[in-house]
Structures are given as structure tokens and as C-alpha cells.
Design a protein around this motif. Structure first.
Motif, PDB file in Angstrom:
ATOM      1  N   ASN A  66      -9.660  -7.505   2.138  1.00  0.00           N
ATOM      2  CA  ASN A  66      -8.655  -8.259   2.881  1.00  0.00           C
ATOM      3  C   ASN A  66      -7.799  -7.344   3.735  1.00  0.00           C
ATOM      4  O   ASN A  66      -7.492  -7.646   4.899  1.00  0.00           O
ATOM      5  N   THR A  67      -7.403  -6.212   3.158  1.00  0.00           N
ATOM      6  CA  THR A  67      -6.604  -5.243   3.909  1.00  0.00           C
ATOM      7  C   THR A  67      -7.390  -4.680   5.085  1.00  0.00           C
ATOM      8  O   THR A  67      -6.879  -4.559   6.199  1.00  0.00           O
ATOM      9  N   GLN A  68      -8.655  -4.330   4.824  1.00  0.00           N
ATOM     10  CA  GLN A  68      -9.496  -3.774   5.878  1.00  0.00           C
ATOM     11  C   GLN A  68      -9.742  -4.795   6.989  1.00  0.00           C
ATOM     12  O   GLN A  68      -9.672  -4.463   8.176  1.00  0.00           O
ATOM     13  N   ALA A  69     -10.019  -6.032   6.603  1.00  0.00           N
ATOM     14  CA  ALA A  69     -10.285  -7.069   7.605  1.00  0.00           C
ATOM     15  C   ALA A  69      -9.052  -7.356   8.446  1.00  0.00           C
ATOM     16  O   ALA A  69      -9.134  -7.518   9.663  1.00  0.00           O
ATOM     17  N   ALA A  70      -7.885  -7.410   7.780  1.00  0.00           N
ATOM     18  CA  ALA A  70      -6.643  -7.665   8.512  1.00  0.00           C
ATOM     19  C   ALA A  70      -6.336  -6.525   9.472  1.00  0.00           C
ATOM     20  O   ALA A  70      -5.765  -6.740  10.544  1.00  0.00           O
ATOM     21  N   GLY A  71      -6.734  -5.302   9.103  1.00  0.00           N
ATOM     22  CA  GLY A  71      -6.491  -4.137   9.954  1.00  0.00           C
ATOM     23  C   GLY A  71      -7.567  -3.900  10.994  1.00  0.00           C
ATOM     24  O   GLY A  71      -7.484  -2.937  11.768  1.00  0.00           O
ATOM     25  N   GLY A  72      -8.576  -4.757  11.020  1.00  0.00           N
ATOM     26  CA  GLY A  72      -9.640  -4.626  12.013  1.00  0.00           C
ATOM     27  C   GLY A  72     -10.637  -3.527  11.724  1.00  0.00           C
ATOM     28  O   GLY A  72     -11.352  -3.082  12.627  1.00  0.00           O
ATOM     29  N   ASN A  73     -10.720  -3.116  10.432  1.00  0.00           N
ATOM     30  CA  ASN A  73     -11.629  -2.024  10.094  1.00  0.00           C
ATOM     31  C   ASN A  73     -12.432  -2.333   8.825  1.00  0.00           C
ATOM     32  O   ASN A  73     -12.462  -1.541   7.885  1.00  0.00           O
ATOM     33  N   PRO A  74     -13.098  -3.490   8.774  1.00  0.00           N
ATOM     34  CA  PRO A  74     -13.880  -3.816   7.578  1.00  0.00           C
ATOM     35  C   PRO A  74     -15.171  -3.011   7.529  1.00  0.00           C
ATOM     36  O   PRO A  74     -15.606  -2.472   8.559  1.00  0.00           O
ATOM     37  N   PRO A  75     -15.821  -2.922   6.376  1.00  0.00           N
ATOM     38  CA  PRO A  75     -17.147  -2.292   6.303  1.00  0.00           C
ATOM     39  C   PRO A  75     -18.133  -3.045   7.193  1.00  0.00           C
ATOM     40  O   PRO A  75     -17.907  -4.199   7.538  1.00  0.00           O
ATOM     41  N   ASP A  76     -19.226  -2.391   7.542  1.00  0.00           N
ATOM     42  CA  ASP A  76     -20.238  -3.038   8.383  1.00  0.00           C
ATOM     43  C   ASP A  76     -21.008  -4.107   7.614  1.00  0.00           C
ATOM     44  O   ASP A  76     -21.408  -5.122   8.179  1.00  0.00           O
ATOM     45  N   VAL A  77     -21.235  -3.852   6.331  1.00  0.00           N
ATOM     46  CA  VAL A  77     -21.989  -4.773   5.476  1.00  0.00           C
ATOM     47  C   VAL A  77     -21.229  -4.946   4.168  1.00  0.00           C
ATOM     48  O   VAL A  77     -20.711  -3.969   3.617  1.00  0.00           O
ATOM     49  N   ILE A  78     -21.163  -6.180   3.686  1.00  0.00           N
ATOM     50  CA  ILE A  78     -20.525  -6.421   2.393  1.00  0.00           C
ATOM     51  C   ILE A  78     -21.406  -7.308   1.525  1.00  0.00           C
ATOM     52  O   ILE A  78     -22.217  -8.089   2.014  1.00  0.00           O
ATOM     53  N   PHE A 112     -17.873   0.915  -3.900  1.00  0.00           N
ATOM     54  CA  PHE A 112     -17.897  -0.221  -4.829  1.00  0.00           C
ATOM     55  C   PHE A 112     -16.623  -0.243  -5.660  1.00  0.00           C
ATOM     56  O   PHE A 112     -16.012   0.792  -5.932  1.00  0.00           O
ATOM     57  N   GLN A 113     -16.223  -1.451  -6.003  1.00  0.00           N
ATOM     58  CA  GLN A 113     -14.996  -1.685  -6.758  1.00  0.00           C
ATOM     59  C   GLN A 113     -15.238  -2.803  -7.762  1.00  0.00           C
ATOM     60  O   GLN A 113     -16.180  -3.585  -7.604  1.00  0.00           O
ATOM     61  N   PRO A 114     -14.384  -2.940  -8.784  1.00  0.00           N
ATOM     62  CA  PRO A 114     -14.403  -4.159  -9.579  1.00  0.00           C
ATOM     63  C   PRO A 114     -14.085  -5.355  -8.679  1.00  0.00           C
ATOM     64  O   PRO A 114     -13.496  -5.199  -7.603  1.00  0.00           O
ATOM     65  N   TYR A 115     -14.467  -6.540  -9.114  1.00  0.00           N
ATOM     66  CA  TYR A 115     -14.413  -7.746  -8.280  1.00  0.00           C
ATOM     67  C   TYR A 115     -13.057  -7.954  -7.595  1.00  0.00           C
ATOM     68  O   TYR A 115     -12.981  -8.087  -6.372  1.00  0.00           O
ATOM     69  N   VAL A 116     -11.984  -8.003  -8.379  1.00  0.00           N
ATOM     70  CA  VAL A 116     -10.670  -8.300  -7.806  1.00  0.00           C
ATOM     71  C   VAL A 116     -10.242  -7.200  -6.842  1.00  0.00           C
ATOM     72  O   VAL A 116      -9.729  -7.470  -5.747  1.00  0.00           O
ATOM     73  N   ASP A 117     -10.445  -5.947  -7.223  1.00  0.00           N
ATOM     74  CA  ASP A 117     -10.052  -4.821  -6.366  1.00  0.00           C
ATOM     75  C   ASP A 117     -10.845  -4.810  -5.065  1.00  0.00           C
ATOM     76  O   ASP A 117     -10.322  -4.439  -4.009  1.00  0.00           O
ATOM     77  N   PHE A 118     -12.118  -5.210  -5.152  1.00  0.00           N
ATOM     78  CA  PHE A 118     -12.948  -5.249  -3.953  1.00  0.00           C
ATOM     79  C   PHE A 118     -12.329  -6.151  -2.900  1.00  0.00           C
ATOM     80  O   PHE A 118     -12.181  -5.782  -1.730  1.00  0.00           O
ATOM     81  N   TRP A 119     -11.957  -7.376  -3.309  1.00  0.00           N
ATOM     82  CA  TRP A 119     -11.460  -8.333  -2.327  1.00  0.00           C
ATOM     83  C   TRP A 119     -10.066  -7.988  -1.830  1.00  0.00           C
ATOM     84  O   TRP A 119      -9.715  -8.262  -0.671  1.00  0.00           O
ATOM     85  N   LYS A 120      -9.255  -7.361  -2.662  1.00  0.00           N
ATOM     86  CA  LYS A 120      -7.957  -6.879  -2.187  1.00  0.00           C
ATOM     87  C   LYS A 120      -8.145  -5.851  -1.073  1.00  0.00           C
ATOM     88  O   LYS A 120      -7.486  -5.899  -0.026  1.00  0.00           O
ATOM     89  N   LYS A 121      -9.050  -4.916  -1.307  1.00  0.00           N
ATOM     90  CA  LYS A 121      -9.310  -3.868  -0.324  1.00  0.00           C
ATOM     91  C   LYS A 121      -9.922  -4.446   0.939  1.00  0.00           C
ATOM     92  O   LYS A 121      -9.535  -4.091   2.064  1.00  0.00           O
TER      93      LYS A 121
END
Length: 430
Positions: A89-101, A78-87
Motif C-alpha cells: 500500500n505504501t509503495q503503490a501510494a508512492g508510485g513505486n510498487p514492485p513490477d510483479v506481485i 517476501f513478507q508475512p501476509y499483513v506486512d506484505f499488504w502494508k508495504k
């Protein structure tokens, strides 16, 4: 007493359902998921945003899930709101997002267009996920072009969180139907009688400005762009700067120093606009007594409010769609999870959880009473569709308003930058 309470809750379900039935979102669908794992233990990753209090509740709910589903382990983040989406975005662009958000309507079209989100409908058809027993209309809140991109965990609406002790000391009583002039007169009285800034400064809150626009027959977003002109926002922000300099709004530098604590919870202001369920946060962070006041209006009637919802979404690259569905199903239907989470993310979305949670504390009773009131009063309207790129614009709105309030840009310069960045965001997400 028990009978009266359930009559009230049934009335709330009916009233909220009537409003939510009008809520509809239209957009393109997104990609599906990969095959599930075999019979052995699997680990899925779950990420969300929020404050420490939400994290503590969430970890309890996850522990309960693992106890009841020992072959599925959940790695949390878990992260604060802005930090969550920054992280993310990076994960999604790299093809490694969490399984559930944890997800919100602002982001559905963006990630649908990028094939990031998992279509949950096949899991419903397979019996791994249930869309039954949702409060009327909520089960389709994240349905886009026939694909199910999430399930809601609760409903919420914008409210005005106030420090009740400061308001009482100043002799100000917010009432349904009060106007913006009434509200501002109250802020002035609070400042003169208590020395506390009347408001934390709503100029950086996109959803506050959306309400003001909706009261005028406009909206922050149209289906394809912004629903207001540069001159509209420049006038709003110019007035906000006058109120900052007069002390009616909180000194932005002081507000920045205590983040992530809210200004009202930190005793820097008497009130601020936010989602009604965030009252839980104020009670946890602050030392005063907090309540939810009604939204001021232009004409004494139209508030511009709608019910929103946080939701749980799976991501398309997950290797465990069945386990993802099992986890989401548990988190939105299990009664004990409802008792653990309470109204932290809004009034609970399924009847199992809604009926399981008995509001006993003052804060939860306030949230329930507030949403019951606005549902029964008939002020709720359909949510304004958020186009792809809305999340970028929301972040830009917050950043530029903050820069302006810290005298790093004039209102006109900040507005020009917002419209320029919005044009880029809409173009790149088209």
C-alpha cells in the motif's frame, strides 16, 4: 498404478472445471502499463507473502527463471501476509510498487479502481503471455471488465487442518457430512481426553465465517457491502468467547506468543480452519502428523465452499511489461516450476505444471485427494464477489476479533467497530 493415477487426475480436472466454470467476477478495469525496455539486461521486482518454506521454494523457481532468461534479473521480497499488504500500500501510494506481485481476489477491485494493476491482455496478444492450458475456468479468474489483471498459480479451498495424532488419541473421526454439533462434540472430547484445546479459535478468520454464512444462504460480502447483520456476528463472537474461557479454544495469549507459527503446528490446538494448501506449512513447522478434515455443515450437505486462487499480477507503473509477462508466463507454465512449488499455493493451475508434479509426499497427496473429493462431490459453489474495500474489512475483522479474544473489547463493541470501519472502507473505495 500409473493409469489409475491419470484417470483420477483427469476426473479432477473435469470436476473442478465444471465448478470453476460458474466462477465469475465483474468490476471496472484498470490502467495499462508503460513501454518495455530495450535489448539490454533489465531488473524487475517481485514481491509475495508467505512463510519461510514458500520463500525457499520461490527462490529456487526464480533462480531457474534467471538461468533460462539471463537478460532478466529478478529482485525478490517476501513478507508475512499483513506486512506484505502494508508495504505494498505504501509503495503503490508512492508510485513505486514492485513490477510483479502475488495477488488474491480480495484485492482486485481495490487496486483496479486505483489503476495500480497492469492489464496483461496486450501481452497475451503480443505472444508474450499464454492463457492456454489452464484448468477449466481458471484462465478467466482475474478477468475484470475485459481486462486481464492476473494469472492464477493454483486453486485452493477452505479445509480443516487437524493434528492426526491428537484426534486419534481422542477417538474422534471427522467425516464428510458431519455437522457443527458433531464438530463441537469432538472438540469437547479432545479437550477432556487429551488436555489439548480442540480448536485454535476460528473467530478471527473471515473465510470461516463466510462459509458458515453461505451454509445459511447468506455470504460475508454482497457486491456492495456486508451480507450479514450486527446481531449475526455478535452471537458468533459471544459464543467464541465462551469457548475460549472454557478451554475448548486455544488461549489467545499463547497463540500470539508463537506467531507466525500456527497454533495447531505449535501443539496449542488439535485443529484450525485455513486453506487446504497450507497443510504444507504445518508439515514444515510442526512436529506431529497433520491431515485435512472436511468442513462441518449446518444440514450435513451444504459446505459453502468454493475454489479460490492466488495469482500473479503486474503493476501498471512497470517500465518492463514484456519482461513482466515473460516472468509470469514462466512461473505459471514451466513444468519444473510446478515440481519446485508443488501445492504450496494450491493445486497447480496449468496442465503443464499439474501433470509435471507427481505428488509423492503425504501432504501433497492429501491436498490432491481433498480437492478431488470436494470437486467430485458437487459441493463447490461460485465465489462470492469481493467489493472494493474487502481487504480493509478482512484486516479489521482479524484485528478486532483478536482484540476481543484478548479481552480488550466486548463482542458487541468489536462488532460495532467492524461495521463502522466497514462503512468507511466502502465509502472511501466507492
Amino acid at each position: 498404478m500409473r493409469t489409475s493415477r491419470h484417470v483420477e487426475r483427469r476426473t479432477f480436472l473435469k470436476a473442478a472445471g465444471a465448478s470453476l466454470a460458474t466462477v465469475g467476477l465483474t468490476a471496472a478495469g484498470c490502467g495499462g502499463g508503460s513501454g518495455s525496455a530495450g535489448g539490454g539486461p533489465v531488473t524487475i521486482r517481485y514481491a509475495w507473502w508467505g512463510a519461510d518454506d514458500r520463500a525457499n521454494r520461490m527462490n529456487q523457481a526464480v533462480a531457474l527463471f534467471e538461468k533460462k532468461h539471463p537478460k532478466i534479473k529478478v529482485k525478490t521480497d517476501f513478507q508475512p501476509y499483513v506486512d506484505f499488504w502494508k508495504k505494498f500500500n505504501t509503495q503503490a501510494a508512492g508510485g513505486n510498487p514492485p513490477d510483479v506481485i502475488q495477488n488474491a481476489v480480495t484485492f482486485l477491485r481495490k487496486y483496479e479502481a486505483r489503476n495500480v494493476l497492469l492489464d496483461l491482455k496486450p501481452q497475451v496478444q503480443a505472444g508474450n503471455l499464454s492463457t492456454d492450458n489452464f484448468r477449466a475456468g481458471l484462465e478467466k479468474f482475474a478477468e475484470i471488465d475485459g481486462k486481464l489483471l492476473g494469472l492464477p498459480v493454483g486453486s485452493n479451498s477452505m479445509g480443516y487442518i487437524i493434528d492426526e495424532k491428537v484426534y486419534e488419541k481422542a477417538g474422534v473421526t471427522p467425516e464428510f457430512g458431519w455437522t457443527w454439533d458433531d464438530w463441537y462434540a469432538g472438540l469437547q472430547k479432545i479437550k477432556s481426553r487429551t488436555g489439548v484445546a480442540g480448536d485454535s479459535g476460528p473467530h478471527s478468520i473471515m473465510y470461516y465465517y463466510d462459509l458458515k454464512l453461505r451454509q445459511q444462504g447468506k455470504a460475508f460480502f454482497t457486491e456492495n457491502g456486508l451480507g450479514f447483520q450486527e446481531s449475526d456476528l455478535e452471537a458468533e463472537w459471544t459464543e467464541a468467547m465462551k469457548r475460549i474461557r472454557s478451554g475448548i479454544y486455544t488461549d489467545p495469549k499463547k497463540a500470539e506468543q508463537i506467531k507466525p507459527k500456527a497454533a495447531t503446528a505449535g501443539a496449542l490446538s488439535a485443529g484450525e480452519f485455513t486453506w487446504d494448501n497450507f497443510t504444507v506449512r504445518y508439515a514444515a513447522e510442526g512436529k506431529s502428523s497433520y491431515g485435512i478434515a472436511p468442513i462441518p455443515t449446518t444440514d450435513g450437505k451444504k459446505t459453502g465452499q468454493y475454489l479460490g486462487s492466488l495469482m500473479l499480477s503486474g503493476t501498471a507503473r512497470t517500465k518492463h511489461p514484456k519482461e513482466v509477462a515473460t516472468f509470469i508466463n514462466f512461473m505459471v507454465h514451466d513444468p519444473e516450476v510446478g515440481r519446485i512449488m508443488g501445492y504450496d499455493r494450491g493445486v497447480l493451475s496449468t496442465t503443464e505444471q499439474f501433470e509435471a508434479f507427481e505428488p509423492t509426499d503425504k501432504v501433497s497427496k492429501q491436498i490432491s485427494a481433498y480437492e478431488t473429493k470436494i470437486a467430485e462431490s458437487g459441493v463447490l459453489e461460485p465465489i462470492t464477489p469481493h467489493p472494493a474495500g474487502a481487504d480493509v474489512i478482512e484486516a479489521a475483522f482479524l484485528r478486532l476479533a483478536t482484540e476481543m479474544s484478548l479481552d480488550k473489547a466486548s463482542p458487541g463493541e468489536a462488532v460495532d467497530k467492524l461495521f463502522s470501519e466497514a462503512k468507511t472502507a466502502f465509502t472511501s473505495n466507492a
